[in-house]
Enzyme design. Structure first.
Site, mmCIF file in Angstrom:
data_model
loop_
_atom_site.group_PDB
_atom_site.id
_atom_site.type_symbol
_atom_site.label_atom_id
_atom_site.label_comp_id
_atom_site.label_asym_id
_atom_site.label_seq_id
_atom_site.Cartn_x
_atom_site.Cartn_y
_atom_site.Cartn_z
ATOM 1 N N ASP A 126 -5.824 2.032 -2.092
ATOM 2 C CA ASP A 126 -4.448 2.237 -2.548
ATOM 3 C C ASP A 126 -3.605 0.996 -2.266
ATOM 4 O OD1 ASP A 126 -4.437 2.549 0.234
ATOM 5 O OD2 ASP A 126 -2.753 3.935 0.180
ATOM 6 N N ASP A 159 0.842 -1.186 0.000
ATOM 7 C CA ASP A 159 0.000 0.000 0.000
ATOM 8 C C ASP A 159 0.880 1.240 0.000
ATOM 9 O OD1 ASP A 159 0.772 -0.026 2.720
ATOM 10 O OD2 ASP A 159 -1.077 0.942 3.329
ATOM 11 N N ILE A 160 0.266 2.348 -0.357
ATOM 12 C CA ILE A 160 0.986 3.615 -0.478
ATOM 13 C C ILE A 160 0.952 4.321 0.872
ATOM 14 C CG2 ILE A 160 1.094 5.819 -1.689
ATOM 15 C CD1 ILE A 160 -0.533 4.376 -3.946
#
Length: 119
Positions: A49, A5-6
């Site tokens: 995300d 994930d970001i």
């Protein structure tokens, strides 16, 4: 299972028009999709995300964990090919879990197929 994930993306996404968020995630995940995937791997759907790959499905091999880790490193290099929509550097948090995985369909009205790593 590879999960990425970001880092810090939610606050960035809250300040941007939805079209910019979707465009950024599409470009980033398309770069991930273009990477060579480990043999017998399945990409699960992205959600928010986050991006998930299940290696060794349906059959595992002795080099599967190494191949999934190599993909994680390649994803880390790919994410650096452009800034986040707010101009900041994209930071990716990636984790790899080994062991059993269970898959199934959940829901009563809106069905969803997903994968879960088991302890």
């Amino acid at each position: 299972m590879l999960f990425a994930d970001i880092v810090g993306f939610t606050p960035v996404a809250q300040r941007l028009p939805p079209e910019e968020v979707v465009d950024f995630l599409n470009r980033l995940f398309s770069r991930f999709d273009a990477l060579p995937t480990p043999t017998a791997s399945r990409r699960s759907r992205p959600f928010g995300d986050a991006y998930m790959v299940a290696g060794g499905l349906p059959a595992t091999g002795p080099t599967q964990p190494e191949a999934v880790c190599a993909m994680a490193l390649a994803m880390s290099r790919r994410r650096a090919r452009g800034p986040a929509p707010d101009g900041s550097a994209v930071q990716l948090r990636v984790g790899v879990a080994t062991g059993p995985v269970v898959a199934g369909v959940i829901g009563a009205r809106k069905f969803s197929y997903d994968l879960w790593a088991t302890p």
